[in-house]
Design a protein around this motif. Structure first.
Motif, short mmCIF file in Angstrom:
data_model
loop_
_atom_site.label_atom_id
_atom_site.label_comp_id
_atom_site.label_asym_id
_atom_site.label_seq_id
_atom_site.Cartn_x
_atom_site.Cartn_y
_atom_site.Cartn_z
N SER A 23 0.81 -1.21 0.00
CA SER A 23 0.00 0.00 0.00
C SER A 23 0.84 1.27 0.00
CB SER A 23 -0.92 0.02 1.21
OG SER A 23 -0.12 -0.09 2.36
N HIS A 24 2.15 1.11 0.23
CA HIS A 24 2.99 2.31 0.28
C HIS A 24 3.96 2.26 -0.87
CE1 HIS A 24 1.82 1.38 4.44
NE2 HIS A 24 1.56 2.67 4.46
N ALA A 25 3.76 3.11 -1.81
CA ALA A 25 4.58 3.01 -3.03
C ALA A 25 5.82 3.86 -2.96
CB ALA A 25 3.76 3.43 -4.23
N ALA A 26 6.88 3.30 -3.42
CA ALA A 26 8.10 4.04 -3.70
C ALA A 26 8.75 3.30 -4.83
CB ALA A 26 9.01 4.06 -2.48
N SER A 27 9.54 3.95 -5.61
CA SER A 27 10.09 3.29 -6.78
C SER A 27 11.57 3.50 -6.87
CB SER A 27 9.42 3.83 -8.04
OG SER A 27 8.03 3.72 -7.91
N VAL A 28 12.19 2.69 -7.66
CA VAL A 28 13.64 2.76 -7.85
C VAL A 28 13.91 2.92 -9.34
CG1 VAL A 28 15.79 1.51 -7.61
CG2 VAL A 28 13.97 1.18 -5.93
N SER A 29 14.71 3.84 -9.71
CA SER A 29 15.08 3.98 -11.10
C SER A 29 16.59 4.04 -11.17
CB SER A 29 14.46 5.25 -11.67
OG SER A 29 15.28 5.80 -12.61
N SER A 30 17.17 3.33 -12.08
CA SER A 30 18.61 3.19 -12.01
C SER A 30 19.29 3.26 -13.36
CB SER A 30 18.95 1.84 -11.38
OG SER A 30 18.24 1.69 -10.19
N PHE A 51 17.72 0.24 -2.83
CA PHE A 51 16.84 1.35 -2.50
C PHE A 51 16.87 1.47 -1.00
CE2 PHE A 51 14.01 4.53 -2.61
CZ PHE A 51 12.70 4.26 -2.27
N TYR A 52 17.65 2.41 -0.52
CA TYR A 52 17.81 2.55 0.92
C TYR A 52 17.03 3.77 1.35
CZ TYR A 52 21.65 -0.40 -0.31
OH TYR A 52 22.40 -1.41 -0.82
N ARG A 53 16.01 3.54 2.10
CA ARG A 53 15.24 4.72 2.54
C ARG A 53 15.64 5.04 3.96
NH1 ARG A 53 10.51 2.60 0.46
NH2 ARG A 53 9.72 2.75 2.55
N SER A 54 14.81 4.74 4.93
CA SER A 54 15.16 5.11 6.28
C SER A 54 16.48 4.47 6.71
CB SER A 54 14.04 4.70 7.23
OG SER A 54 13.78 3.33 7.06
N SER A 55 16.76 3.28 6.16
CA SER A 55 17.94 2.56 6.61
C SER A 55 19.22 3.34 6.35
CB SER A 55 18.02 1.22 5.89
OG SER A 55 17.99 1.44 4.50
N ASP A 56 19.24 4.13 5.26
CA ASP A 56 20.44 4.88 4.94
C ASP A 56 20.72 5.95 5.98
OD1 ASP A 56 21.74 3.90 2.88
OD2 ASP A 56 21.19 5.45 1.44
N ARG A 60 8.38 5.18 8.21
CA ARG A 60 7.79 5.91 7.08
C ARG A 60 8.64 7.12 6.75
NH1 ARG A 60 2.57 5.46 5.43
NH2 ARG A 60 2.63 7.66 4.89
N THR A 61 8.68 7.45 5.48
CA THR A 61 9.38 8.66 5.09
C THR A 61 8.42 9.49 4.23
OG1 THR A 61 10.20 7.93 2.95
CG2 THR A 61 11.49 7.29 4.88
N VAL A 62 8.88 10.66 3.84
CA VAL A 62 8.03 11.50 2.98
C VAL A 62 7.77 10.82 1.63
CG1 VAL A 62 8.59 13.74 3.97
CG2 VAL A 62 10.06 12.78 2.20
N LEU A 63 8.59 9.83 1.28
CA LEU A 63 8.34 9.15 0.01
C LEU A 63 7.01 8.40 0.03
CD1 LEU A 63 11.87 7.73 -0.85
CD2 LEU A 63 10.86 9.91 -1.47
N HIS A 64 6.65 7.84 1.20
CA HIS A 64 5.34 7.21 1.31
C HIS A 64 4.24 8.24 1.10
CE1 HIS A 64 7.94 4.44 3.71
NE2 HIS A 64 7.20 3.52 3.11
N ASP A 65 4.42 9.41 1.71
CA ASP A 65 3.42 10.48 1.55
C ASP A 65 3.32 10.94 0.10
OD1 ASP A 65 2.92 10.39 4.21
OD2 ASP A 65 4.21 12.08 4.72
N LEU A 66 4.49 11.00 -0.57
CA LEU A 66 4.48 11.43 -1.97
C LEU A 66 3.51 10.57 -2.77
CD1 LEU A 66 7.98 12.01 -3.60
CD2 LEU A 66 6.07 13.58 -3.48
#
Ligand code: I22
Length: 411
Positions: free
Chosen positions: A11-18, A33-38, A76-82
């Motif tokens: 339900s929470h989208a984020a994407s990776v483009s490389s 794709f490192y979100r909060s972990s980074d 959660r990060t702002v990417l989920h909100d995006l």
């Protein structure tokens, strides 16, 4: 050369483009794709690590949960909100494969071929693996996200038929539902886009720098859908990659040359203004009777994808090409710098069409100062194609050197 997209949770989208490019010697590759972990040193479910050494390579897995393997909740990060609040898919723009990684693959399968054929064998395998990784996301989002892009050879940027043939071949050999064939929006390739879409092949149109070329790209997509014999158009999709920061880099130089207070005051405003007008054009073209007729056959809008989003001038805010371009049904591809800055202090709200009249004002003011938008588009396109070609050539040179050093490729 490759673009990958994914969701972090159902339900929470984020994407990776490389972008696939060889780097100096490292023992493994990470498609990550490192979100909060980074940022807080925790492992999250959005981290993907694929070891390229065949001996070490495990099954490709996409974790789709709100917790990591240890049950730790994913922050959660702002990417989920995006994605959830504003309908924009963030894609990560950085995939690399060290050259040393390619050697076992060269050794195992490409002996005796020319280096470009060797390159395509390696790319096709990588793209297939990545497509498999992202397939769950493709299915969960009903073909909206979860794509992996592979670009036709940039050497074909001036060849209409050559590009169509290359796109057909790549689509056939990769043979995955969630692959995007990436085609540059050069004058020669706009007709290719129509032909490729009409064959039911999904396309990422790259290197778009001007509104006029963007309109031609949308028309090629619409023409292609109309020319397709398919009764169901819902699986033929496309993104239009509109490049942002490079526009400011070029126009700022011109403004500095003009040197008047008015000109200097417009520095750093051109790219976002043009992007806002691109979104306005998108809204116009994907509405009305022509579009509605295609919607009846399941057609999906060609989404705008913001490319070149990292800030090049350190004097500018580091989220300059992300924060003002948030809007529904768009994609923002972010390299590390932009992604980290946005997660750290980006604000999520619909901005892309919040001040269209201001964008028009900036666009027109630049024109009055003598900035020719068509010339800007042409120059950036030439530079863009040239730089894609140079990367391609240097990648093949590097492969050739490595292969020669192992005497693996006979010429
Ligand atoms: O080509 C696409 C999308 O189609 C982009 O993902 C592209 O790889 C990158 O965003 C750009 O090459 C990066 O541009 P820049 O930051 O070097 O100006």
């Amino acid at each position: 050369m490759a673009t990958i997209s994914r969701l972090s949770t159902p339900s929470h989208a984020a994407s990776v483009s490389s972008t696939l490019k060889p780097r100096s010697a490292q023992p493994k590759i990470l498609i990550g794709f490192y979100r909060s972990s980074d940022f807080n040193a925790k492992v999250s479910s959005s981290k993907l690590a694929v070891r390229s050494n065949p001996a070490l390579r495990g099954p490709l897995v996409v974790k789709c949960s709100k917790a990591d393997g240890n049950g730790t909740p994913v922050k959660r990060t702002v990417l989920h909100d995006l994605y959830e609040k504003e309908g924009q898919s963030p894609w990560y723009d950085n995939l690399c494969r060290p050259v040393t990684d390619l050697l076992p693959l060269i050794a195992s399968g490409v002996r005796g071929k020319d280096i470009e054929a060797a390159y395509w064998e390696l790319v096709v395998k990588d793209i297939q693996d990545a497509c498999k990784l992202f397939e769950p996301i493709y299915d969960q989002t009903n073909a909206a996200d979860g794509y992996v892009s592979v670009e036709v050879s940039p050497r074909l940027a001036d060849e209409t038929k050559g590009t169509v043939d290359a796109a057909k071949w790549l689509h056939k050999v990769v043979d995955r539902r969630n692959v995007y064939i990436k085609i540059p929006a050069t004058a020669a390739c706009v007709p290719s886009i129509k032909d490729v879409i009409s064959l039911g092949i999904s396309v990422n149109v790259t290197l778009i720098f001007s509104l006029s070329r963007y309109e031609a790209v949308i028309d090629a997509y619409l023409d292609g859908l109309e020319a397709s014999g398919l009764n169901d158009l819902s699986k033929v999709t496309s993104v239009a990659s509109f490049f942002v920061s490079r526009v400011d880099t070029l126009i700022d130089k011109k403004l500095e040359k003009i040197g008047t207070p008015e000109a200097l005051d417009l520095r750093g405003k051109a790219a976002v203004a043009q992007a806002a007008l691109a979104y306005k054009l998108y809204q116009k073209k994907f509405s009305g009777p022509r579009w509605e007729a295609l919607v009846k056959k399941g057609a999906k809008k060609q989404r705008l994808l913001w490319a070149s989003t990292s800030v090049k001038n350190p004097a500018y805010p580091d989220t300059l090409y992300v924060a003002p371009l948030i809007g529904p049904d768009t994609v923002s591809t972010m390299p590390d710098q932009a992604l980290q800055a946005f997660i750290d202090h980006g604000a999520v709200s619909r901005t892309i069409d919040s001040n269209v009249s201001e964008a028009e004002g900036v666009y027109n003011a630049l024109e009055k100062l003598g900035i020719d938008w068509s010339d800007v588009g042409t120059q950036l396109e030439l530079e863009g194609v040239d730089s894609f070609k140079k990367s391609f050539d240097s990648l093949l040179d590097t492969l050739q050197e490595k292969a020669n050093s192992l005497k693996l490729v006979s010429l």
